[in-house]
Design an enzyme around this catalytic site. Structure first.
Site, short mmCIF file in Angstrom:
data_model
loop_
_atom_site.label_atom_id
_atom_site.label_comp_id
_atom_site.label_asym_id
_atom_site.label_seq_id
_atom_site.Cartn_x
_atom_site.Cartn_y
_atom_site.Cartn_z
N ASP A 228 0.87 -1.17 0.00
CA ASP A 228 0.00 0.00 0.00
C ASP A 228 0.91 1.23 0.00
O ASP A 228 1.93 1.25 0.69
CB ASP A 228 -0.87 -0.02 1.27
CG ASP A 228 -2.29 0.41 1.00
OD1 ASP A 228 -2.46 1.54 0.49
OD2 ASP A 228 -3.22 -0.35 1.30
N ASP B 288 -3.07 4.75 -2.17
CA ASP B 288 -4.12 5.23 -1.27
C ASP B 288 -4.48 6.70 -1.51
O ASP B 288 -3.59 7.54 -1.67
CB ASP B 288 -3.58 5.10 0.17
CG ASP B 288 -4.60 5.43 1.23
OD1 ASP B 288 -5.51 4.63 1.44
OD2 ASP B 288 -4.50 6.51 1.85
N GLU C 50 -6.61 4.14 -5.74
CA GLU C 50 -7.90 4.35 -5.07
C GLU C 50 -8.38 5.72 -5.57
O GLU C 50 -7.87 6.74 -5.14
CB GLU C 50 -7.70 4.36 -3.55
CG GLU C 50 -9.03 4.40 -2.84
CD GLU C 50 -8.93 4.77 -1.37
OE1 GLU C 50 -9.79 4.33 -0.61
OE2 GLU C 50 -8.01 5.51 -0.98
N HIS D 59 -11.15 -3.48 2.81
CA HIS D 59 -11.12 -3.28 4.27
C HIS D 59 -11.90 -2.05 4.73
O HIS D 59 -11.89 -1.75 5.91
CB HIS D 59 -9.65 -3.15 4.70
CG HIS D 59 -9.03 -1.92 4.10
ND1 HIS D 59 -8.75 -1.81 2.75
CD2 HIS D 59 -8.67 -0.74 4.64
CE1 HIS D 59 -8.24 -0.62 2.51
NE2 HIS D 59 -8.19 0.05 3.65
N ASP D 60 -12.53 -1.33 3.80
CA ASP D 60 -13.28 -0.13 4.18
C ASP D 60 -14.79 -0.34 4.16
O ASP D 60 -15.54 0.61 4.39
CB ASP D 60 -12.94 1.04 3.24
CG ASP D 60 -11.53 1.56 3.46
OD1 ASP D 60 -11.01 1.41 4.59
OD2 ASP D 60 -10.94 2.11 2.52
C1 NOJ Z 1 -8.30 4.82 2.20
C2 NOJ Z 1 -7.98 3.58 2.99
O1 NOJ Z 1 -8.50 2.48 2.30
C3 NOJ Z 1 -8.60 3.78 4.35
O2 NOJ Z 1 -8.59 2.60 5.12
C4 NOJ Z 1 -7.87 4.90 5.05
O3 NOJ Z 1 -8.52 5.18 6.27
C5 NOJ Z 1 -7.88 6.18 4.18
N1 NOJ Z 1 -7.61 5.94 2.81
C6 NOJ Z 1 -6.84 7.15 4.69
O4 NOJ Z 1 -5.56 6.67 4.40
#
Ligand code: NOJ
Length: 558
Positions: free
Chosen positions: A98, A197, A256, A331-332
């Site tokens: 990541d 990210d 992302e 994971h979000d």
């Molecule tokens: C996206 C990540 O997937 C998430 O888990 C994180 O909290 C935020 N970006 C900030 O880095």
């Protein structure tokens, strides 16, 4: 034409805290991942994205990095990481890390220096501003509240996420060079690329001006001035050229990137794009976008046509310019079987495998999130005290401040990001075989029924079905069509079906998914030759007349 390796790859995401604990501290680690590499190899995985492993105070579980070059002791050592890269390689698996470079941790030495001396070089690596009357502008952070934090007197710094995640100032060329150096350093250690990210946030509107409020808090969201802001392309092109380019085995980068405008998509994922592929958010947030978790829609409130159209739109947009990634979970989010299947059907074998068939054959690199391959369901959070996630705690605080009834807060809580961070269910035994200690999050009671061990030798399990899908993409009569072929929507007139063709140069496939839990008749738009995969033993086909069984999914060769 030779295609890059990542187009025909199947990817898997590991959230390291929750994958496998090897030392009994209740938190997953690198040696735990090494122990379980065989599981990934048997599944047919080519590349693994691991959420951040770097040194971090763990305020946002590692998305707050205090040293970009070091592995956090919670997860192991740098040597463990190099061993993981080697062990994975022996099994034909590549590793991508990541890359969290929109922000770092307030405990990073750059920020510590910047706090101590406002005139030092590192102070320029962040957004510090002076303001006499409160925060310098009205931007709302992604985790709620102002993006500004006061550090004494009139001095503030900006954080688009949590307070302990100060934003890095990409306008500063020295900072950019330091980030690129770090990227190359990890690529030189043998990783195959990065998941990037929050990258759409790196450019901020220069004036940092306030904008009209879009909520009762008097604040405004970030789109346009701190998300997908004009000028961002220069930074992204520079990063591609100076950091990602020049490796023998073409490096894989997955951004992302929510909210990228259609006209910009070609720069992101087109020829010589900034990235290999991106994660689109439209279909993954279909349940709560614009509503919040506390008002999220269940599948029964989301018409299948709406879901289909949102997935198909991204397919068609991406196909016009280049490549993309496809996924159901990360994971979000909460678990996909809870999000995309009607209440009560979360453990319906046919429903779960229909979802898998529907997305795994789309045009793009498919990502499987840990536990998805065994049909893991949501956990029932009984109180906010069971949750660790920073953003869930922030939401809970905001709901409380807004006077939401307990029932609604508990409803929203079930959408917590911790749903997908509940430990991986390896066995029916104690702690689901995840740890010998006390797990950092609750263990789902249903691990006694849903676990890797029991599904491993069961040909009728969700895991066995995922293996078939992966295999179809790699070694079947239609593997070329399924991995590289064009995407063409089909049967759009039938609102309960998600169907599409994949047209390759050497083969063609037709994928059909019955989203109804009842028999459903359709007339196929083309003749079919053979069944490549189906989640039922029989396929009731008479000429072009097909009677699908409840939640039946079929991949045909055409
Ligand atoms: C996206 C990540 O997937 C998430 O888990 C994180 O909290 C935020 N970006 C900030 O880095």
């Amino acid at each position: 034409m030779k295609q890059p390796w990542w187009k025909s790859a199947v990817a898997y995401q590991i959230y390291p805290r929750s994958f496998k604990d090897s030392n009994g501290d209740g938190i997953g680690d690198i040696r735990g991942i090494i122990e379980k590499l065989d599981h990934l190899q048997e599944l047919g995985i080519d590349v693994v994205w691991i959420s951040p492993l770097y040194k971090s105070p763990m305020d946002d579980c590692g998305y707050d990095i205090s040293d970009y070059y070091a592995i956090d002791p919670l997860f192991g050592t740098n040597e463990d990481m190099y061993e993981l890269i080697d062990e994975a390689k022996k099994r034909g698996i590549k590793i991508i890390m990541d890359l969290v470079i929109n922000h770092c941790s307030d405990e990073h030495e750059w920020f510590q220096k910047a706090l101590a001396d406002p005139n030092c070089e590192e102070a320029e690596y962040f957004y510090f501003r002076e303001s006499k009357d409160g925060p310098p502008n009205n931007w709302r952070s992604m985790f709620g509240g102002s993006v500004w934090e006061n550090v004494g007197g009139d001095r503030y710094y900006m954080h688009l996420f949590g307070k302990k995640q100060p934003d890095l100032n990409w306008e500063n060329p020295k900072l950019r060079e330091k980030l690129y150096e770090n990227i190359r350093w990890w690529l030189d250690r043998g990783i195959a690329g990065f998941r990037v990210d929050a990258i759409v946030h790196i450019k901020k509107e220069e004036s940092l001006a306030s904008h009209p409020a879009d909520g009762d808090d008097g604040m405004c969201g970030l789109q346009g001035w701190a998300r997908n802001t004009p000028g961002i392309n220069d930074f992204l092109a520079e990063m591609r050229d100076k950091a990602f380019t020049g490796y023998d085995a073409e490096c894989m980068t997955v951004a992302e990137a929510p909210g990228v405008a259609l006209e910009d998509l070609k720069y992101y994922v087109g020829d010589n794009g900034f990235f290999s592929m991106l994660f689109d958010f439209t279909y993954s947030e279909i349940n709560f976008w614009g509503l919040g978790w506390e008002n999220a829609r269940m599948k029964e409130d989301i018409p299948t046509t709406e879901l289909r159209d949102s997935i198909f739109k991204h397919m068609e947009d991406a196909q016009k310019v280049g490549w993309t990634a496809v996924y159901l979970e990360n994971h979000d989010y909460s678990r996909s079987v809870n999000k995309y299947l009607p209440t009560g059907d979360q453990r319906d074998y046919h429903g779960v495998t229909m979802l898998a068939t529907m997305y795994m054959n789309l045009r793009g690199t498919p990502f499987i999130y840990q536990g998805q391959e065994i049909g893991t369901t949501n956990y029932n959070f009984k109180s906010i005290d069971e949750v660790n996630d920073i953003s869930t705690h922030n939401h809970w605080g905001n709901w409380t401040a807004a006077g939401l009834p307990m029932e609604q807060k508990m409803y929203g809580l079930q959408y917590s990001r911790d749903q997908n961070r509940i430990p991986m269910q390896w066995t029916a035994g104690e702690n689901a075989g995840f740890t010998d200690g006390k797990a950092w999050l609750p263990i789902n009671e249903n691990h006694v029924d849903i676990n890797v061990e029991s599904q491993k030798n069961d040909d009728n399990s969700v895991l066995a079905y995922y293996k078939k899908l992966v295999k179809a993409r790699k070694e079947s009569v239609v593997s070329e069509a399924l991995s590289l072929g064009d995407f063409e929507p089909a049967l759009l007139e039938d609102g309960e079906i998600i169907a599409y063709k994949r047209i390759g140069e050497e083969s063609k496939a037709f994928v059909i998914n019955n989203y109804l839990k009842e028999d459903h008749k359709v007339t196929l738009p083309c003749d079919v030759k053979s069944v490549v995969v189906s989640n039922y033993d029989d396929v009731a086909l008479d000429g072009r007349e097909l009677t699908l069984k409840p939640y039946q999914a079929i991949v045909f060769e055409i």
